[in-house]
Design a protein around this motif. Structure first.
Motif, PDB file in Angstrom:
ATOM      1  N   ALA A   1      25.723 -13.833  -2.749  1.00  0.00           N
ATOM      2  CA  ALA A   1      26.409 -12.770  -2.805  1.00  0.00           C
ATOM      3  C   ALA A   1      26.773 -11.255  -2.373  1.00  0.00           C
ATOM      4  O   ALA A   1      25.828 -11.271  -0.964  1.00  0.00           O
ATOM      5  N   PHE A   2      27.879 -10.863  -2.606  1.00  0.00           N
ATOM      6  CA  PHE A   2      27.651  -9.457  -2.076  1.00  0.00           C
ATOM      7  C   PHE A   2      27.545  -8.420  -3.294  1.00  0.00           C
ATOM      8  O   PHE A   2      28.761  -8.612  -3.674  1.00  0.00           O
ATOM      9  N   CYS A   3      27.285  -7.086  -3.342  1.00  0.00           N
ATOM     10  CA  CYS A   3      27.087  -5.737  -4.217  1.00  0.00           C
ATOM     11  C   CYS A   3      26.940  -4.833  -4.116  1.00  0.00           C
ATOM     12  O   CYS A   3      26.196  -4.767  -2.632  1.00  0.00           O
TER      13      CYS A   3
ATOM     14  N   GLN B   1      33.837 -21.416  -1.729  1.00  0.00           N
ATOM     15  CA  GLN B   1      34.483 -21.033  -2.842  1.00  0.00           C
ATOM     16  C   GLN B   1      33.951 -19.091  -3.352  1.00  0.00           C
ATOM     17  O   GLN B   1      32.597 -19.315  -3.351  1.00  0.00           O
ATOM     18  N   ILE B   2      34.707 -18.579  -2.992  1.00  0.00           N
ATOM     19  CA  ILE B   2      34.534 -17.508  -3.636  1.00  0.00           C
ATOM     20  C   ILE B   2      35.071 -16.614  -4.656  1.00  0.00           C
ATOM     21  O   ILE B   2      35.676 -17.625  -5.987  1.00  0.00           O
ATOM     22  N   TYR B   3      34.528 -16.405  -5.317  1.00  0.00           N
ATOM     23  CA  TYR B   3      34.465 -15.814  -6.875  1.00  0.00           C
ATOM     24  C   TYR B   3      34.615 -14.619  -6.849  1.00  0.00           C
ATOM     25  O   TYR B   3      33.439 -13.906  -7.069  1.00  0.00           O
ATOM     26  N   PRO B   4      35.350 -13.918  -7.158  1.00  0.00           N
ATOM     27  CA  PRO B   4      35.682 -12.144  -6.857  1.00  0.00           C
ATOM     28  C   PRO B   4      35.633 -11.976  -8.760  1.00  0.00           C
ATOM     29  O   PRO B   4      35.461 -12.507  -9.421  1.00  0.00           O
ATOM     30  N   ASN B   5      35.391 -10.531  -8.847  1.00  0.00           N
ATOM     31  CA  ASN B   5      35.326  -9.962  -9.642  1.00  0.00           C
ATOM     32  C   ASN B   5      34.316 -10.525 -10.627  1.00  0.00           C
ATOM     33  O   ASN B   5      34.278 -10.606 -12.136  1.00  0.00           O
ATOM     34  N   GLY B   6      33.499 -11.221 -10.489  1.00  0.00           N
ATOM     35  CA  GLY B   6      32.308 -11.502 -11.340  1.00  0.00           C
ATOM     36  C   GLY B   6      32.450 -12.432 -12.242  1.00  0.00           C
ATOM     37  O   GLY B   6      31.836 -12.777 -13.469  1.00  0.00           O
ATOM     38  N   GLN B   7      33.298 -13.131 -12.280  1.00  0.00           N
ATOM     39  CA  GLN B   7      33.213 -14.290 -12.771  1.00  0.00           C
ATOM     40  C   GLN B   7      32.781 -15.336 -12.362  1.00  0.00           C
ATOM     41  O   GLN B   7      32.946 -15.935 -13.797  1.00  0.00           O
ATOM     42  N   LEU B   8      31.971 -15.439 -11.505  1.00  0.00           N
ATOM     43  CA  LEU B   8      30.476 -16.915 -11.754  1.00  0.00           C
ATOM     44  C   LEU B   8      29.505 -15.608 -12.480  1.00  0.00           C
ATOM     45  O   LEU B   8      28.820 -17.009 -13.554  1.00  0.00           O
ATOM     46  N   VAL B   9      29.095 -15.205 -12.109  1.00  0.00           N
ATOM     47  CA  VAL B   9      28.063 -14.232 -12.717  1.00  0.00           C
ATOM     48  C   VAL B   9      28.341 -12.926 -13.739  1.00  0.00           C
ATOM     49  O   VAL B   9      26.864 -12.606 -14.380  1.00  0.00           O
TER      50      VAL B   9
ATOM     51  N   PRO C   1      28.879  -9.122 -14.434  1.00  0.00           N
ATOM     52  CA  PRO C   1      28.916  -7.808 -13.929  1.00  0.00           C
ATOM     53  C   PRO C   1      28.160  -7.461 -12.808  1.00  0.00           C
ATOM     54  O   PRO C   1      27.247  -7.929 -11.568  1.00  0.00           O
ATOM     55  N   PRO C   2      27.916  -6.676 -11.897  1.00  0.00           N
ATOM     56  CA  PRO C   2      27.663  -5.942 -10.376  1.00  0.00           C
ATOM     57  C   PRO C   2      25.995  -6.322 -10.865  1.00  0.00           C
ATOM     58  O   PRO C   2      25.061  -6.724  -9.568  1.00  0.00           O
ATOM     59  N   ASN C   3      25.365  -5.654 -11.615  1.00  0.00           N
ATOM     60  CA  ASN C   3      24.156  -5.830 -11.660  1.00  0.00           C
ATOM     61  C   ASN C   3      23.499  -7.339 -11.841  1.00  0.00           C
ATOM     62  O   ASN C   3      22.067  -7.060 -11.536  1.00  0.00           O
ATOM     63  N   ARG C   4      24.148  -8.232 -12.406  1.00  0.00           N
ATOM     64  CA  ARG C   4      23.316  -9.426 -11.581  1.00  0.00           C
ATOM     65  C   ARG C   4      24.257 -10.194  -9.866  1.00  0.00           C
ATOM     66  O   ARG C   4      23.378 -11.745 -10.523  1.00  0.00           O
ATOM     67  N   GLN C   5      24.670  -9.668  -9.666  1.00  0.00           N
ATOM     68  CA  GLN C   5      24.858 -10.439  -8.091  1.00  0.00           C
ATOM     69  C   GLN C   5      23.939 -11.000  -7.337  1.00  0.00           C
ATOM     70  O   GLN C   5      23.432 -12.493  -7.280  1.00  0.00           O
ATOM     71  N   PHE C   6      23.057 -10.185  -7.170  1.00  0.00           N
ATOM     72  CA  PHE C   6      21.792 -10.667  -6.284  1.00  0.00           C
ATOM     73  C   PHE C   6      21.046 -10.718  -6.653  1.00  0.00           C
ATOM     74  O   PHE C   6      20.677 -12.056  -5.955  1.00  0.00           O
ATOM     75  N   ASP C   7      20.441 -11.016  -8.063  1.00  0.00           N
ATOM     76  CA  ASP C   7      19.351 -11.483  -8.447  1.00  0.00           C
ATOM     77  C   ASP C   7      20.656 -13.516  -9.017  1.00  0.00           C
ATOM     78  O   ASP C   7      19.841 -14.159  -9.246  1.00  0.00           O
TER      79      ASP C   7
END
Length: 337
Positions: free
Chosen positions: A91-93, A65-73, A75-81
Motif C-alpha cells: 500500500a502507498f498512502c 495488480q495495481i489498484y488506484p483510487n482506493g478501488q481495492l480497500v 478511502p485513504p485512511n484504510r490503506q495502511f491497515d
C-alpha cells in the motif's frame, strides 16, 4: 491389460502429474498494490514502471495488480491497515489521513521543515528512508516499510484571493496533517479534514473555501476548476510511505526479496521522488497556462509572520515526543541538517 501396457499407463500418468506440478510451480506470485490517487497522478505512473521492472528482473516470477483510487480497500485512511491485515500486499498512502497516529513521522510535516539546502524531494526521500528504521519503524508496527518519501510542499488553493496572514482568518481550509492543522489554527483559519479525492467536491459545494495540496495533486484533482487561486510560498510537506504486509514479504523466496529490496529502499524512494518533483513543475505550469490558475505570492513580511507562528508549534511537537520517550530532536536535527 498386459504387464507391459500397465507399466506404460503408470509411466504416462506419472509424466502428466509431474508436468502439472512443474506448471504449478512456475505460476507467478501476484502481489496486490493499492493506493488512493488517480491514474493521472505521478505515483501511479511511476508504480507502473516500477512493477514492470521488478517483473522483468524476477523473470516473471513476480507479477503485480495495481489498484488506484482506493478501488481495492476504499478511502485513504484504510490503506495502511489493509496492508497490515493482508487485504492488500503493498500500500502507498499519506500519514496525514490518520492524524496523530504516526506522531514521530509527522514531525517531518511541521511548517517550513525541510533540509537546510531547501526543498529537494530526492534528498528528502533519502533522509526519511534512511532514518525510518531507527526512528519511525516502531509506529509502523505490522508493516514492512519499503520506502518513505516526502510530497512536494503544499500551497493553499483558494476560492478567493489571500494576500496576507490576516486574510486566512475564518477561512475553512482542508489540511493535510495535524501540524498543518495547527498552523492554520494559529492563523485563524477553520481546518477541515477532507479526504484528498473528495476535496474538489468540498470546494465546489463551499464545504471548504481552500485546500492545502502541492500543485501535482491540485492538477490530479482538478482543483483549479473550483479554486482559481494558489497561495505561495509552500507551507509544509507531507509524509508518504510504500509499505508491505510483513508475512507476505517474508513468504517470498530470498532472491525475490532481494529484488524488492534493491528496487525499493533509498533507490526506489529517490527514483520516485525525482519523477514526483518533475511532475510538480509540469503541473504548476499546466494549471497556470491551461486552467487559468492565478498564483499569489505572499510578501516576505507575511511569510515571516507565518514562520513566527510556526515556532511554538514545532517546539510543542518536539517536546511532546521527547516526553513520550522518543528521540524527537535527534530525528528532527538529522532530517533538517
Amino acid at each position: 491389460m498386459s504387464l507391459q501396457n500397465l507399466v506404460r499407463a503408470f509411466a504416462l500418468a506419472a509424466a502428466v502429474s509431474l508436468g502439472a506440478g512443474s506448471a504449478q510451480a512456475a505460476d507467478p506470485i501476484v502481489l496486490k498494490l493499492s493506493h488512493f490517487v488517480p491514474p493521472v497522478h505521478a505515483f501511479h505512473k511511476w508504480a507502473v514502471k516500477w512493477t514492470q521492472k521488478i517483473e522483468k528482473e524476477s523473470g516473471g516470477r513476480l507479477k503485480f495488480q495495481i489498484y488506484p483510487n482506493g478501488q481495492l480497500v476504499g478511502p485513504p485512511n484504510r490503506q495502511f491497515d489493509a496492508a497490515r491485515n493482508g487485504i492488500t500486499d503493498i500500500a502507498f498512502c499519506l500519514h496525514g489521513v490518520t492524524p496523530g497516529r504516526y506522531p514521530m513521522t509527522e514531525l517531518a510535516n511541521l511548517p517550513f521543515t525541510w533540509p537546510s539546502d531547501g526543498v529537494n524531494l530526492p534528498e528528502m526521500a533519502k533522509r526519511m528512508t534512511e532514518l525510518a528504521p531507527k526512528y519511525l519503524a516502531a509506529e509502523h508496527k505490522g508493516l514492512h516499510i519499503l520506502f518513505m518519501v516526502m510530497a512536494n510542499p503544499i500551497v493553499i488553493y483558494s476560492k478567493v484571493p489571500i494576500n496576507s496572514v490576516a486574510d486566512f482568518k475564518g477561512k475553512k481550509i482542508r489540511f493535510a496533517s495535524i501540524t498543518n492543522k495547527q498552523l492554520l489554527e494559529a492563523m485563524g483559519s477553520v481546518p477541515m479534514l477532507v479526504p484528498p479525492p473528495e476535496s474538489q467536491d468540498a470546494l465546489a459545494k463551499g464545504i471548504a473555501e481552500g485546500a492545502g495540496f502541492p500543485h501535482e495533486a491540485g492538477f490530479a484533482y482538478k482543483l483549479a476548476s473550483v479554486a482559481p487561486y494558489a497561495i505561495e510560498p509552500p507551507l509544509a510537506s507531507a509524509t508518504f510511505a510504500l509499505v508491505m504486509n510483513p508475512a507476505k514479504y517474508n513468504s517470498l523466496a530470498p532472491d525475490l526479496r532481494a529484488i524488492l529490496d534493491k528496487e525499493a529502499g533509498v533507490a526506489g524512494a529517490m527514483d520516485f521522488a525525482k519523477d514526483w518533483q518533475a511532475f510538480e513543475g509540469f503541473a504548476r505550469n499546466f494549471e497556470i497556462t491551461k486552467s487559468g490558475l492565478k498564483i499569489i505570492t505572499l510578501p516576505p513580511a507575511e511569510v515571516a509572520k507565518m514562520k513566527a507562528l510556526s515556532k511554538p508549534i514545532i517546539e510543542k511537537a518536539l517536546d511532546a515526543q521527547e516526553k513520550a520517550g522518543h528521540k524527537a530532536r535527534e530525528f528532527f536535527a538529522a532530517y533538517t541538517k
